[in-house]
Design a protein around this motif. Structure first.
Motif, PDB file in Angstrom:
ATOM      1  N   CYS A   1       0.915  -1.073   0.043  1.00 53.34           N
ATOM      2  CA  CYS A   1      -0.023  -0.027  -0.084  1.00 53.34           C
ATOM      3  C   CYS A   1       0.995   1.357  -0.070  1.00 53.34           C
ATOM      4  O   CYS A   1       1.911   1.306   0.515  1.00 53.34           O
ATOM      5  CB  CYS A   1      -0.886   0.217   1.158  1.00 53.34           C
TER       6      CYS A   1
ATOM      7  N   ILE B   1      -5.649  -2.520   8.165  1.00 56.82           N
ATOM      8  CA  ILE B   1      -5.160  -1.216   8.196  1.00 56.82           C
ATOM      9  C   ILE B   1      -5.697  -0.009   8.722  1.00 56.82           C
ATOM     10  O   ILE B   1      -5.096   0.742   9.667  1.00 56.82           O
ATOM     11  CB  ILE B   1      -4.612  -0.778   6.554  1.00 56.82           C
ATOM     12  N   GLU B   2      -6.876  -0.063   8.510  1.00 58.29           N
ATOM     13  CA  GLU B   2      -7.781   1.099   9.358  1.00 58.29           C
ATOM     14  C   GLU B   2      -7.622   1.048  10.916  1.00 58.29           C
ATOM     15  O   GLU B   2      -7.338   1.722  11.849  1.00 58.29           O
ATOM     16  CB  GLU B   2      -9.029   1.051   9.030  1.00 58.29           C
TER      17      GLU B   2
ATOM     18  N   SER C   1      -9.604  -7.142  -0.418  1.00 58.59           N
ATOM     19  CA  SER C   1      -8.681  -5.658  -0.064  1.00 58.59           C
ATOM     20  C   SER C   1      -9.278  -4.738   0.662  1.00 58.59           C
ATOM     21  O   SER C   1      -9.013  -4.269   1.467  1.00 58.59           O
ATOM     22  CB  SER C   1      -8.261  -4.956  -1.410  1.00 58.59           C
ATOM     23  N   GLU C   2     -10.893  -4.941   0.508  1.00 59.46           N
ATOM     24  CA  GLU C   2     -11.751  -3.876   1.432  1.00 59.46           C
ATOM     25  C   GLU C   2     -11.816  -4.576   2.955  1.00 59.46           C
ATOM     26  O   GLU C   2     -11.808  -3.565   3.705  1.00 59.46           O
ATOM     27  CB  GLU C   2     -13.310  -4.013   0.991  1.00 59.46           C
TER      28      GLU C   2
ATOM     29  N   THR D   1      -9.024  -6.083   4.176  1.00 66.23           N
ATOM     30  CA  THR D   1      -7.836  -5.808   4.584  1.00 66.23           C
ATOM     31  C   THR D   1      -7.638  -4.423   5.277  1.00 66.23           C
ATOM     32  O   THR D   1      -7.181  -4.051   6.074  1.00 66.23           O
ATOM     33  CB  THR D   1      -6.667  -6.097   3.549  1.00 66.23           C
ATOM     34  N   ILE D   2      -8.517  -3.528   4.510  1.00 64.26           N
ATOM     35  CA  ILE D   2      -8.454  -2.037   4.636  1.00 64.26           C
ATOM     36  C   ILE D   2      -9.294  -1.890   6.090  1.00 64.26           C
ATOM     37  O   ILE D   2      -8.655  -1.109   6.958  1.00 64.26           O
ATOM     38  CB  ILE D   2      -9.094  -1.214   3.587  1.00 64.26           C
ATOM     39  N   SER D   3     -10.467  -2.392   6.113  1.00 64.52           N
ATOM     40  CA  SER D   3     -11.116  -2.093   7.302  1.00 64.52           C
ATOM     41  C   SER D   3     -10.984  -2.616   8.518  1.00 64.52           C
ATOM     42  O   SER D   3     -10.751  -2.126   9.712  1.00 64.52           O
ATOM     43  CB  SER D   3     -12.796  -2.230   6.837  1.00 64.52           C
TER      44      SER D   3
ATOM     45  N   VAL E   1      -9.996   5.045   7.069  1.00 62.51           N
ATOM     46  CA  VAL E   1      -9.143   4.894   5.716  1.00 62.51           C
ATOM     47  C   VAL E   1     -10.045   4.520   4.597  1.00 62.51           C
ATOM     48  O   VAL E   1     -10.775   3.875   4.626  1.00 62.51           O
ATOM     49  CB  VAL E   1      -8.238   3.782   6.085  1.00 62.51           C
ATOM     50  N   ARG E   2      -9.510   5.448   3.560  1.00 61.11           N
ATOM     51  CA  ARG E   2     -10.200   4.918   2.435  1.00 61.11           C
ATOM     52  C   ARG E   2      -9.402   4.644   1.124  1.00 61.11           C
ATOM     53  O   ARG E   2      -8.194   5.018   1.063  1.00 61.11           O
ATOM     54  CB  ARG E   2     -11.292   6.044   1.727  1.00 61.11           C
ATOM     55  N   ALA E   3      -9.347   3.802   0.144  1.00 64.23           N
ATOM     56  CA  ALA E   3      -8.675   3.563  -1.061  1.00 64.23           C
ATOM     57  C   ALA E   3      -9.028   4.064  -2.183  1.00 64.23           C
ATOM     58  O   ALA E   3     -10.102   4.218  -2.294  1.00 64.23           O
ATOM     59  CB  ALA E   3      -8.473   1.955  -1.064  1.00 64.23           C
TER      60      ALA E   3
ATOM     61  N   MET F   1      -3.825   0.633  -2.748  1.00 64.42           N
ATOM     62  CA  MET F   1      -3.512  -0.832  -2.641  1.00 64.42           C
ATOM     63  C   MET F   1      -2.720  -1.153  -4.109  1.00 64.42           C
ATOM     64  O   MET F   1      -3.244  -0.584  -5.069  1.00 64.42           O
ATOM     65  CB  MET F   1      -4.778  -1.516  -2.320  1.00 64.42           C
TER      66      MET F   1
END
Length: 78
Positions: free
Chosen positions: A26, A60-61, A52-53, A55-57, A74-76, A42
């Motif tokens: 990322c 990472i978030e 990936s959503e 993974t983000i929420s 966090v937004r991608a 990403m």
């Protein structure tokens, strides 16, 4: 409240090995200090991954909110 960009990069560097283990990564795109939203891109295998959503929420978030004061989300971007 201004978000500490140096701390943000340190925390992102801590989560990168997990992404890189699956062939992805990322990149920090920007930070909105008014809303606390961090924008990331990403890359690699993560760019086209259907998970990936998640993974983000949930990854990472969560890590950024727990470790970087002021981060609200966090937004991608693709």
């Amino acid at each position: 409240m201004a978000i500490d960009k140096d701390l943000l990069e340190v925390v992102l560097d801590a989560v990168r090995p997990s992404l890189q283990a699956d062939g992805g990564d990322c990149a920090l795109v920007g930070v909105d200090d008014e809303t606390g939203v961090v924008t990331i891109e990403m890359t690699g295998a993560c760019a086209g991954c259907s998970l990936s959503e998640v993974t983000i929420s949930q990854g990472i978030e969560r890590v950024l909110r727990d470790n970087v004061p002021g981060v609200t989300g966090v937004r991608a971007v693709m």
